[in-house]
Scaffold this motif. Structure first.
Motif, PDB file in Angstrom:
ATOM      1  N   MET A   1      69.924  63.713  47.518  1.00 59.52           N
ATOM      2  CA  MET A   1      68.675  62.826  47.623  1.00 59.52           C
ATOM      3  C   MET A   1      68.780  61.578  46.234  1.00 59.52           C
ATOM      4  SD  MET A   1      65.443  62.280  49.355  1.00 59.52           S
ATOM      5  CE  MET A   1      64.640  63.545  48.689  1.00 59.52           C
ATOM      6  N   GLU A   2      68.564  59.998  46.743  1.00 52.88           N
ATOM      7  CA  GLU A   2      68.049  59.537  45.046  1.00 52.88           C
ATOM      8  C   GLU A   2      66.703  59.415  45.345  1.00 52.88           C
ATOM      9  OE1 GLU A   2      68.910  56.763  41.788  1.00 52.88           O
ATOM     10  OE2 GLU A   2      70.098  56.114  43.848  1.00 52.88           O
ATOM     11  N   ILE A   3      66.097  60.114  44.906  1.00 53.24           N
ATOM     12  CA  ILE A   3      64.392  59.124  44.449  1.00 53.24           C
ATOM     13  C   ILE A   3      64.224  58.517  43.652  1.00 53.24           C
ATOM     14  CG2 ILE A   3      63.847  61.596  45.564  1.00 53.24           C
ATOM     15  CD1 ILE A   3      62.623  61.805  42.597  1.00 53.24           C
ATOM     16  N   HIS A   4      62.967  57.332  44.132  1.00 52.08           N
ATOM     17  CA  HIS A   4      62.634  56.232  43.369  1.00 52.08           C
ATOM     18  C   HIS A   4      61.521  56.376  43.061  1.00 52.08           C
ATOM     19  CE1 HIS A   4      66.458  55.129  46.012  1.00 52.08           C
ATOM     20  NE2 HIS A   4      66.769  54.240  45.195  1.00 52.08           N
ATOM     21  N   LEU A   5      61.615  55.852  41.553  1.00 56.11           N
ATOM     22  CA  LEU A   5      59.788  56.186  40.958  1.00 56.11           C
ATOM     23  C   LEU A   5      59.282  54.387  41.263  1.00 56.11           C
ATOM     24  CD1 LEU A   5      60.449  58.927  38.210  1.00 56.11           C
ATOM     25  CD2 LEU A   5      59.560  59.020  41.279  1.00 56.11           C
ATOM     26  N   ASP A   6      58.354  54.555  40.832  1.00 58.04           N
ATOM     27  CA  ASP A   6      57.421  52.270  41.043  1.00 58.04           C
ATOM     28  C   ASP A   6      57.035  52.732  39.372  1.00 58.04           C
ATOM     29  OD1 ASP A   6      56.697  50.805  41.040  1.00 58.04           O
ATOM     30  OD2 ASP A   6      56.065  50.523  43.376  1.00 58.04           O
ATOM     31  N   SER A   7      57.491  51.622  38.615  1.00 56.95           N
ATOM     32  CA  SER A   7      57.049  51.748  37.434  1.00 56.95           C
ATOM     33  C   SER A   7      55.240  50.919  37.354  1.00 56.95           C
ATOM     34  CB  SER A   7      57.321  50.774  36.915  1.00 56.95           C
ATOM     35  OG  SER A   7      57.606  49.514  36.939  1.00 56.95           O
ATOM     36  N   GLN A   8      54.986  50.653  38.874  1.00 57.59           N
ATOM     37  CA  GLN A   8      53.516  50.089  38.778  1.00 57.59           C
ATOM     38  C   GLN A   8      52.721  51.083  39.191  1.00 57.59           C
ATOM     39  OE1 GLN A   8      53.287  46.760  37.246  1.00 57.59           O
ATOM     40  NE2 GLN A   8      55.161  47.333  37.247  1.00 57.59           N
ATOM     41  N   ASP A   9      53.018  52.250  39.696  1.00 54.22           N
ATOM     42  CA  ASP A   9      52.882  52.993  40.678  1.00 54.22           C
ATOM     43  C   ASP A   9      51.632  53.839  39.659  1.00 54.22           C
ATOM     44  OD1 ASP A   9      51.698  52.341  43.371  1.00 54.22           O
ATOM     45  OD2 ASP A   9      52.864  52.671  43.573  1.00 54.22           O
ATOM     46  N   SER A  10      50.841  54.714  39.981  1.00 46.48           N
ATOM     47  CA  SER A  10      49.328  55.252  39.512  1.00 46.48           C
ATOM     48  C   SER A  10      50.518  57.134  39.082  1.00 46.48           C
ATOM     49  CB  SER A  10      48.641  55.080  39.919  1.00 46.48           C
ATOM     50  OG  SER A  10      49.058  56.474  41.205  1.00 46.48           O
ATOM     51  N   LEU A  11      50.006  57.650  38.444  1.00 50.95           N
ATOM     52  CA  LEU A  11      50.771  59.387  37.898  1.00 50.95           C
ATOM     53  C   LEU A  11      50.366  60.016  39.099  1.00 50.95           C
ATOM     54  CD1 LEU A  11      51.313  60.810  35.814  1.00 50.95           C
ATOM     55  CD2 LEU A  11      48.957  61.243  35.354  1.00 50.95           C
ATOM     56  N   GLU A  12      48.779  59.546  39.908  1.00 49.34           N
ATOM     57  CA  GLU A  12      48.640  60.721  40.753  1.00 49.34           C
ATOM     58  C   GLU A  12      49.446  60.248  42.308  1.00 49.34           C
ATOM     59  OE1 GLU A  12      46.741  62.861  40.783  1.00 49.34           O
ATOM     60  OE2 GLU A  12      46.834  62.377  39.306  1.00 49.34           O
ATOM     61  N   GLN A  13      50.380  58.982  42.155  1.00 54.74           N
ATOM     62  CA  GLN A  13      50.778  58.585  43.141  1.00 54.74           C
ATOM     63  C   GLN A  13      52.453  59.452  42.852  1.00 54.74           C
ATOM     64  OE1 GLN A  13      51.597  56.325  46.869  1.00 54.74           O
ATOM     65  NE2 GLN A  13      52.757  58.319  46.350  1.00 54.74           N
ATOM     66  N   HIS A  14      52.593  59.705  41.522  1.00 61.00           N
ATOM     67  CA  HIS A  14      53.820  60.472  40.710  1.00 61.00           C
ATOM     68  C   HIS A  14      53.649  61.409  41.386  1.00 61.00           C
ATOM     69  CE1 HIS A  14      54.815  56.212  39.106  1.00 61.00           C
ATOM     70  NE2 HIS A  14      56.042  56.793  40.021  1.00 61.00           N
ATOM     71  N   ARG A  15      52.854  62.258  40.886  1.00 62.41           N
ATOM     72  CA  ARG A  15      51.995  63.365  41.517  1.00 62.41           C
ATOM     73  C   ARG A  15      52.104  63.681  42.916  1.00 62.41           C
ATOM     74  NH1 ARG A  15      47.998  66.788  39.158  1.00 62.41           N
ATOM     75  NH2 ARG A  15      46.490  65.558  37.854  1.00 62.41           N
ATOM     76  N   GLU A  16      52.241  62.790  43.703  1.00 64.72           N
ATOM     77  CA  GLU A  16      52.175  63.567  45.723  1.00 64.72           C
ATOM     78  C   GLU A  16      53.563  64.027  46.033  1.00 64.72           C
ATOM     79  OE1 GLU A  16      49.767  64.354  46.839  1.00 64.72           O
ATOM     80  OE2 GLU A  16      48.737  64.275  45.333  1.00 64.72           O
ATOM     81  N   TRP A  17      54.547  62.458  44.795  1.00 64.06           N
ATOM     82  CA  TRP A  17      55.844  62.127  45.055  1.00 64.06           C
ATOM     83  C   TRP A  17      56.734  63.881  44.877  1.00 64.06           C
ATOM     84  CZ3 TRP A  17      56.506  56.730  42.908  1.00 64.06           C
ATOM     85  CH2 TRP A  17      56.616  56.409  44.550  1.00 64.06           C
ATOM     86  N   ALA A  18      55.783  63.877  43.624  1.00 67.71           N
ATOM     87  CA  ALA A  18      56.125  65.812  43.398  1.00 67.71           C
ATOM     88  C   ALA A  18      56.347  66.704  43.717  1.00 67.71           C
ATOM     89  CB  ALA A  18      55.915  65.736  41.681  1.00 67.71           C
TER      90      ALA A  18
END
Ligand SMILES: *[C@@H]1O[C@H](CO)[C@@H](O)[C@H](O)[C@H]1NC(C)=O
Ligand SMILES: *[C@@H]1O[C@H](CO)[C@@H](O)[C@H](O)[C@H]1NC(C)=O
Ligand SMILES: *[C@@H]1O[C@H](CO)[C@@H](O)[C@H](O)[C@H]1NC(C)=O
Length: 322
Positions: free
Chosen positions: A254-271
């Motif tokens: 799977m290619e996962i995509h991060l978002d440079s505008q999104d918060s650390l918390e959103q990225h933590r949820e994805w992780a």
């Protein structure tokens, strides 16, 4: 006469031994400073070695605590992802991490050669160790997100699998793609069956597609599930887990995509979402960052890659136990 450094040294207002001591001390201080800065600048992870992508803080104290830079050490990712002091750099280490010992022979299928930097984009890692390899002649592949780039699908067909390819964005109807044993459907992957009115797309859940296609391929395990659907993976993945489909997937790239505008918390949820499938038995065997898709994460001060090609196999669906 003004005192040049040389004249200062030889003038006899202070005696020469005292001056020698002062000079030696200055040189020592310089050496120590050089050592300290040299060490701080030394790139100490795979990620910061790439000069185009450097985290703002090369120092990763939490990471050291969890041994994340050590391949043979067991990293406590759960503790790291739960930590109050989690940094963007540490999160990125989790996306980049892979369990090197889990697959002896991993081959990249598909992809196109890029420039600046040169390299393969869009490839998917397939573990072809005997314990988990797709079995030529009877393997089933689902491939979401084609974008007129069929190299993965054609190669999986050439390998010996029956391939079902899906993409609602190409303006093509259901058809058989040649070369290869590739069946195309203009469906997108989502968390339910619905019609996306913005684009006039048919969106379907994985379980519903598997059910619909069962008359064609039976209620078979999906030997390889490819997902490259531009952020919709974060919508589809929770449903793949909730519907029980994860237990019918032998390997997933799977290619996962991060978002440079999104918060650390959103990225933590994805992780944490990725971590949850790992806790259900999906073993990561490859992760490659996308060097053509880099951004400035404004909410946590980091320059980094926004795309990661990650591959897992299901430890509960081994052909032979090792
Ligand atoms: C790494 O892979 C092996 C299988 O080869 C597995 O037993 C082990 O639990 C994995 N380690 C982690 C930290 O996921
Ligand atoms: C929407 O897509 C369907 C086929 O998927 C097509 O028959 C229809 O004409 C499309 N509608 C519009 C407004 O483009
Ligand atoms: C990243 O964004 C921040 C805040 O917007 C800015 O201060 C910084 O200069 C940017 N860094 C780069 C390398 O563009």
């Amino acid at each position: 006469m003004p005192l040049s450094p040389r004249n200062w040294y030889f003038s006899n207002r202070i005696n020469i031994t005292k001056k020698t001591v002062i000079l030696a001390f200055c040189i020592l201080v310089l050496c120590v400073l050089l050592l300290i800065f040299g060490w701080a600048w030394y790139p100490n992870t795979k990620f910061v070695k790439d000069s185009r992508i450097r985290s703002s803080s090369d120092r990763l104290p939490l990471m050291e605590r969890y041994n994340a830079n050590c391949d043979s050490c067991v990293t406590n990712w759960d503790a790291l992802l739960a930590s109050d002091t989690l940094t963007g750099g540490e999160l990125v280490q989790y996306f980049l991490w892979t369990n090197h010992s889990s697959c002896q022979l991993s081959h990249d299928f598909g992809g196109i050669m890029m420039n600046n930097p040169s390299g393969l984009a869009g490839q998917k890692a397939v573990c072809i160790d005997k314990k988990i390899a797709p079995q030529p002649g009877k393997c089933l592949v689902y491939s979401f997100g084609i974008n007129n780039e069929w190299s993965f699908d054609e190669n999986m067909a050439r390998y010996g699998c029956e391939v079902f390819a899906f993409d609602p964005s190409m303006g093509l109807d259901k058809h058989d793609h040649t070369p290869g044993n590739v069946h195309f459907y203009n469906w997108g992957l989502g968390d339910r069956d619905e019609h996306d009115n913005r684009f006039n797309w048919t969106i379907r859940s994985l379980s519903s597609i598997h059910e619909t296609l069962a008359p064609l391929h039976g209620y078979k395990i999906i030997d390889y599930l490819k997902i490259d659907i531009e952020y919709s993976e974060w919508i589809a993945l929770p449903d793949i887990i909730a519907s029980g489909m994860l237990s019918k997937i032998r390997q997933m790239g799977m290619e996962i995509h991060l978002d440079s505008q999104d918060s650390l918390e959103q990225h933590r949820e994805w992780a944490k979402l990725l971590r949850s499938i790992e806790k259900m038995g999906m073993i990561r065997f490859d992760s490659e960052y996308n060097p053509w898709f880099v951004g400035n994460f404004t909410q946590f001060h980091l320059m980094g890659s926004l795309g990661y090609e990650i591959a897992w196999y299901n430890s509960q669906l081994l052909h032979v136990t090792t």
